[in-house]
Enzyme design. Structure first.
Site, PDB file in Angstrom:
ATOM      1  N   GLU A  19       0.866  -1.185   0.000  1.00  0.00           N
ATOM      2  CA  GLU A  19       0.000   0.000   0.000  1.00  0.00           C
ATOM      3  C   GLU A  19       0.902   1.235   0.000  1.00  0.00           C
ATOM      4  O   GLU A  19       1.669   1.441   0.943  1.00  0.00           O
ATOM      5  CB  GLU A  19      -0.906   0.055   1.246  1.00  0.00           C
ATOM      6  N   TRP A  20       0.803   2.035  -1.047  1.00  0.00           N
ATOM      7  CA  TRP A  20       1.546   3.293  -1.053  1.00  0.00           C
ATOM      8  C   TRP A  20       0.673   4.372  -0.441  1.00  0.00           C
ATOM      9  O   TRP A  20      -0.322   4.773  -1.042  1.00  0.00           O
ATOM     10  CB  TRP A  20       1.968   3.677  -2.468  1.00  0.00           C
ATOM     11  N   LYS A  60     -13.454  -1.715   3.055  1.00  0.00           N
ATOM     12  CA  LYS A  60     -12.526  -1.781   4.191  1.00  0.00           C
ATOM     13  C   LYS A  60     -12.990  -0.864   5.315  1.00  0.00           C
ATOM     14  O   LYS A  60     -13.392   0.277   5.081  1.00  0.00           O
ATOM     15  CB  LYS A  60     -11.136  -1.374   3.714  1.00  0.00           C
ATOM     16  N   ARG A  97      -5.815  -8.561  13.673  1.00  0.00           N
ATOM     17  CA  ARG A  97      -4.838  -8.449  12.588  1.00  0.00           C
ATOM     18  C   ARG A  97      -4.230  -9.796  12.224  1.00  0.00           C
ATOM     19  O   ARG A  97      -3.577  -9.917  11.195  1.00  0.00           O
ATOM     20  CB  ARG A  97      -3.748  -7.446  12.970  1.00  0.00           C
ATOM     21  N   SER A 108       1.640   2.331  10.018  1.00  0.00           N
ATOM     22  CA  SER A 108       0.780   3.375   9.451  1.00  0.00           C
ATOM     23  C   SER A 108      -0.516   3.497  10.241  1.00  0.00           C
ATOM     24  O   SER A 108      -1.366   4.323   9.914  1.00  0.00           O
ATOM     25  CB  SER A 108       0.484   3.107   7.973  1.00  0.00           C
ATOM     26  N   HIS A 168     -12.601   5.001   8.166  1.00  0.00           N
ATOM     27  CA  HIS A 168     -11.851   4.833   9.414  1.00  0.00           C
ATOM     28  C   HIS A 168     -12.530   5.619  10.521  1.00  0.00           C
ATOM     29  O   HIS A 168     -12.981   6.737  10.292  1.00  0.00           O
ATOM     30  CB  HIS A 168     -10.416   5.351   9.254  1.00  0.00           C
TER      31      HIS A 168
END
Ligand SMILES: O=C1C[C@@](O)(C(=O)O)C[C@@H](O)[C@@H]1O
Length: 216
Positions: free
Chosen positions: A30-31, A136, A179, A198, A111
């Site tokens: 993931e950038w 997500k 996770r 991150s 988020h």
């Protein structure tokens, strides 16, 4: 469960310095482009692709967690159009930028950095209604039962939407188990770190690989 490893370079020099061999076990990169100056993004995109020629890459320009990331809806839409054709997937904050036209490879995300909201099923439904194939959610649990609720709601939603790739996680210390246990509650991807994290609670790529080997 696929393992995604974020990179967060702040400059072109930092992209050049990436020791990409260390990322070999990542299924996806993931950038997190939101750490780079906007003016360098085009060159940075070429450099990131050159650094990871064999791996699928997600382009993410996160705005939700940073008060300093001020971007207009127009500029965000332009970024999405520009980079969706360059990378395998593009992260789109669809509930915030709801007017956007989603590209086929969109991964929509939301988020909540303070809680696992009680209306999580509605949030997932709204995102799924956008037509994206990947949905997500990451939230911050305040107590153990929040973690269990996220897992229960994820399992329920994934069973009701078998064609959707659903990705959820609880952040922070309390959420760490989500996770590594993604497979057992209907989440398809997990995010693991290489060096800096991150998001709070991310485990290292090395640890996630080990745990996945034990579980499989
Ligand atoms: O959406 C996510 C998940 C994440 O927030 C996490 O909690 O691991 C990390 C972010 O880089 C990524 O964009």
């Amino acid at each position: 469960m696929k393992i995604v490893v974020p990179i967060m370079p702040k400059s072109l020099a930092e992209i050049a310095e990436l020791d990409t061999i260390q990322y070999a076990a990542a299924d996806l990169i993931e950038w997190r482009a939101d750490f780079m100056p906007m003016a360098d993004l085009e060159q940075a995109a070429r450099d990131v692709k050159a650094q990871f020629p064999k791996q699928e890459i997600i382009f993410t320009y996160r705005t939700e967690d940073k008060a300093e990331t001020i971007i207009s809806a127009e500029d965000y839409a332009t970024l999405v159009q520009q980079f969706s054709t360059v990378f395998t997937y593009i992260d789109v904050e669809i509930l915030k930028f709801s007017a956007i036209t989603l590209p086929d490879n969109a991964l929509v995300s939301y988020h909540d950095f303070t809680q696992i909201p009680l209306n999580l099923p509605d949030i997932l439904s709204k995102m799924a209604a956008s037509g994206a194939k990947i949905v997500k959610f990451a939230g911050m649990p305040q107590k153990q039962s929040d973690v269990l609720r996220l897992m229960t709601e994820t399992l329920r939603f994934s069973e009701a939407h078998p064609n959707l790739t659903l990705v959820t996680m609880a952040m922070g210390e309390l959420g760490k188990m989500t996770r590594v246990a993604s497979d057992s509650f209907g989440s398809s991807w997990t995010f693991a770190s290489m060096g800096a994290t991150s998001a709070p609670g991310q485990l290292s790529l090395e640890d996630v690989v080990k745990i996945r080997e034990i579980f499989q």
